[in-house]
Every structure is written in C-alpha cells, then in structure tokens.
Design an enzyme around this catalytic site. Structure first.
Site, PDB file in Angstrom:
ATOM      1  N   ASP A  88       0.832  -1.207   0.000  1.00 12.62           N
ATOM      2  CA  ASP A  88       0.000   0.000   0.000  1.00 12.62           C
ATOM      3  C   ASP A  88       0.865   1.255   0.000  1.00 12.62           C
ATOM      4  OD1 ASP A  88      -2.660   0.734  -0.218  1.00 12.62           O
ATOM      5  OD2 ASP A  88      -2.867   1.161   1.921  1.00 12.62           O
ATOM      6  N   ARG A 120     -22.012   9.598   9.336  1.00 18.83           N
ATOM      7  CA  ARG A 120     -23.479   9.636   9.237  1.00 18.83           C
ATOM      8  C   ARG A 120     -24.112   9.881  10.597  1.00 18.83           C
ATOM      9  NH1 ARG A 120     -23.728   3.847   6.479  1.00 18.83           N
ATOM     10  NH2 ARG A 120     -22.264   3.644   8.229  1.00 18.83           N
ATOM     11  N   LEU A 143     -11.043   9.614   1.638  1.00 14.80           N
ATOM     12  CA  LEU A 143     -11.685   9.880   2.926  1.00 14.80           C
ATOM     13  C   LEU A 143     -12.568   8.706   3.331  1.00 14.80           C
ATOM     14  CD1 LEU A 143     -12.724  13.596   2.241  1.00 14.80           C
ATOM     15  CD2 LEU A 143     -10.567  12.723   3.166  1.00 14.80           C
ATOM     16  N   ASP A 145     -18.510   7.484  13.121  1.00 19.55           N
ATOM     17  CA  ASP A 145     -19.300   7.366  11.888  1.00 19.55           C
ATOM     18  C   ASP A 145     -19.824   8.746  11.488  1.00 19.55           C
ATOM     19  OD1 ASP A 145     -21.414   6.931   9.998  1.00 19.55           O
ATOM     20  OD2 ASP A 145     -21.584   4.862  10.706  1.00 19.55           O
TER      21      ASP A 145
END
Length: 207
Positions: A10, A144, A69, A142
C-alpha cells in the site's frame, strides 16, 4: 501448500516521493538505524484513481489532489500521475483527523502522556489509533451518525465534523501550493464518494 501467495504494497505507489517530502528532520544515525521516513499509504486506492482518471479524461491531468476519505483518510498530491506528497507518513497515523486516529499532533503531547499518564508505548499507540479522532471529539466514529447528532444540536459532533473538514481543506490548499496550481480534485473512499454533505463542507472557501 501449493497455493501461491502474493503481496500488494500500500506504500509502493509513493516511491516517487521526493526527498523533501519523505524526509524527517531527525539525527541521521537514528533515521538510518530505524528506517525513519515518510512512506505514505492508500497506494492501491491511488493506483485505481490514476487509472480511472486516464480513462475518463484521456489525458492525465498534470496537477491532481486526491482526497481518500474513509475510516482511514489521506490526501495525496499527484504530478503527472506520480505521488509527490501525501499526508500519511511513517505510519497511517500522521496527517488528517480520522475516524479513530488522532492524525498529526505535537510530539510533546506524546512525551507528556508517556511521562505523566503511566501508559505503556503500546497503550499510547492504542489511544492514538483506536480511541482518538472523530470518536474522541464527537462521540462517534461514523460521519453519518455525527451528522444526525449535529442536527439534534450536539456541539461536540459539530466540532468533530468541522475539525475533519478543516484539516482536509488545509491539505488541499497546501498541496495546491506544492503542485503550483490544481487541475483536478478527486474524492474517493467511503466518505469522499458517498457524503455529498461533507464534500460541500470541505469545499467551502476554496472557490
């Protein structure tokens, strides 16, 4: 026993980082002994972004800032499809405020905590990687959930969201300066792709 194993780094995408972007200003003997440098991460995502940009635009834009993101977040400056700077460093802990990671903080904070808190290095690492970031500031990791909490008047959730957007915006500005301009701004990762509210919040003031 006959199944082949493959590894996909990565960090390999960031092998093009110039020394000025990958070097830590630390004593040379420590740098050499412990291989201390900025490696960068999210390279597999960035390879995908570059491939898709080439397909969509036919000519790769020269100056691109990519905002990956998600739970882990990073921003990368691309010059002709090559990484020239990125927000994650020796580990994925450097850079942006993330879901549970602190992002970049003054090293003296770590030294003070090591001295005063009684936490071991591994316990400190856990605090910084899994108990900090949006979770620590806003009470949830989170986006949301934080947006719902903010709507109901939660000031901590609002601060966490503002902090996240503020740091992303700072890096976009910094990497635009690094590149000497910007031809494309790319959002990817779960938040980058799916949260139109956060994209708009990040872009405020970048006209």
């Amino acid at each position: 026993p006959n199944i082949p194993f493959y590894s996909a780094s990565d960090s390999a995408f960031h092998k093009t980082l110039p020394l000025v972007a990958s070097t830590y200003a630390l004593p040379a003997e420590l740098v050499e002994k412990f291989e201390l440098r900025r490696f960068g991460y999210h390279g597999l995502s960035l390879e995908s972004v570059v491939k898709k940009l080439r397909e969509k635009t036919h000519v790769m834009p020269e100056k691109v800032v990519v905002c990956h993101l998600g739970s882990g977040s990073s921003i990368t400056a691309l010059k002709n499809g090559k990484s020239v700077d990125t927000s994650m460093g020796f580990s994925p802990l450097e850079g942006l405020v993330m879901a549970t990671r602190s992002g970049s903080i003054d090293p003296s904070v770590i030294l003070l905590l090591a001295e005063k808190s009684g936490l071991t290095p591994r316990e400190l690492e856990k605090k910084l990687n899994t108990e900090s970031g949006l979770l620590a500031v806003g009470g949830s990791n989170d986006i949301r959930e934080l947006l719902k909490m903010e709507k109901s008047g939660d000031a901590d959730a609002s601060l966490a969201l503002d902090l996240f957007a503020y740091r992303v915006r700072q890096y976009i500005g910094a990497y635009t300066a690094t590149l000497g301009g910007i031809d494309a701004l790319v959002f990817t990762g779960t938040i980058g792709e799916r949260s139109e509210i956060m994209r708009e919040r990040i872009l405020q003031g970048l006209d």
